[in-house]
Design a protein around this motif. Structure first.
Motif, short mmCIF file in Angstrom:
data_model
loop_
_atom_site.label_atom_id
_atom_site.label_comp_id
_atom_site.label_asym_id
_atom_site.label_seq_id
_atom_site.Cartn_x
_atom_site.Cartn_y
_atom_site.Cartn_z
N MET A 1 3.29 36.13 77.36
CA MET A 1 4.43 36.63 76.80
C MET A 1 5.07 37.59 77.75
O MET A 1 4.31 38.44 78.28
CB MET A 1 3.83 37.53 75.56
N GLN A 2 6.26 37.74 77.69
CA GLN A 2 6.99 38.59 78.43
C GLN A 2 8.23 39.41 77.71
O GLN A 2 9.11 38.56 76.89
CB GLN A 2 7.63 37.85 79.62
N HIS B 1 13.67 41.00 72.36
CA HIS B 1 13.72 39.51 72.79
C HIS B 1 12.51 39.15 73.89
O HIS B 1 12.16 40.12 74.75
CB HIS B 1 14.91 39.41 73.80
N VAL B 2 11.69 38.04 73.49
CA VAL B 2 10.39 37.84 74.16
C VAL B 2 10.67 36.60 74.79
O VAL B 2 11.26 35.74 74.07
CB VAL B 2 9.35 38.21 73.55
N ILE B 3 9.92 36.29 75.87
CA ILE B 3 9.56 34.81 76.14
C ILE B 3 8.26 34.50 75.72
O ILE B 3 7.36 35.30 76.46
CB ILE B 3 10.05 34.47 77.67
N SER B 4 7.89 33.38 75.10
CA SER B 4 6.42 33.16 74.78
C SER B 4 5.84 32.36 76.27
O SER B 4 6.41 32.11 77.07
CB SER B 4 6.52 32.12 73.74
N GLN C 1 4.98 29.39 76.53
CA GLN C 1 5.65 28.25 76.67
C GLN C 1 7.10 28.13 76.97
O GLN C 1 7.91 27.09 77.06
CB GLN C 1 5.23 27.40 75.39
N ASN C 2 7.63 29.39 77.51
CA ASN C 2 8.97 29.60 77.93
C ASN C 2 9.90 29.35 76.78
O ASN C 2 10.96 29.09 77.02
CB ASN C 2 9.24 28.91 79.02
N HIS C 3 9.83 29.89 75.58
CA HIS C 3 10.52 29.78 74.30
C HIS C 3 11.10 31.44 74.39
O HIS C 3 10.42 32.30 74.40
CB HIS C 3 9.82 29.51 72.95
N LEU C 4 12.56 31.31 74.16
CA LEU C 4 13.18 32.64 73.92
C LEU C 4 13.20 32.98 72.53
O LEU C 4 13.71 32.13 71.68
CB LEU C 4 14.72 32.55 74.73
N ILE C 5 12.42 34.11 72.01
CA ILE C 5 12.57 34.41 70.73
C ILE C 5 12.90 35.74 70.57
O ILE C 5 12.90 36.88 71.10
CB ILE C 5 11.22 34.38 70.19
N LYS C 6 13.89 36.12 69.40
CA LYS C 6 14.25 37.28 69.08
C LYS C 6 13.49 37.78 67.87
O LYS C 6 13.48 37.10 66.82
CB LYS C 6 16.01 37.14 68.67
N CYS D 1 5.01 34.89 69.03
CA CYS D 1 5.18 33.93 70.14
C CYS D 1 3.98 32.98 69.91
O CYS D 1 4.49 31.72 70.10
CB CYS D 1 4.79 34.69 71.43
N ASN D 2 2.53 33.25 69.76
CA ASN D 2 1.77 31.86 69.62
C ASN D 2 2.10 31.23 68.30
O ASN D 2 1.99 29.93 68.54
CB ASN D 2 0.38 32.70 69.24
N ASP D 3 2.68 31.81 67.13
CA ASP D 3 3.09 30.83 66.14
C ASP D 3 4.03 29.88 66.43
O ASP D 3 3.88 28.97 66.01
CB ASP D 3 3.31 31.77 64.77
#
Length: 54
Positions: A1-2, A16-19, A21-26, A46-48
């Motif tokens: 996670m980043q 805003h994070v990047i999981s 697996q490179n998903h951008l999540i707010k 992120c894991n979920d």
């Protein structure tokens, strides 16, 4: 996670994070939260998300 950054919008705090697996999540987060609890919350989201979208 980043973690990319944090913000405030419509009376809510969010990150805003990047999981992994490179998903951008707010992620909307509570206003008062311990740093360790915050990191655990963001990692869990992120894991979920990764599990649901893999």
């Amino acid at each position: 996670m980043q973690i990319l950054g944090k913000g405030y919008e419509n009376d809510h705090h969010y990150f805003h994070v990047i999981s992994d697996q490179n998903h951008l999540i707010k992620v909307r987060v509570p206003e008062e939260m311990d740093d360790n609890d915050l990191r655990n919350l963001l990692e869990a989201v992120c894991n979920d998300y990764d599990e649901s979208n893999s």
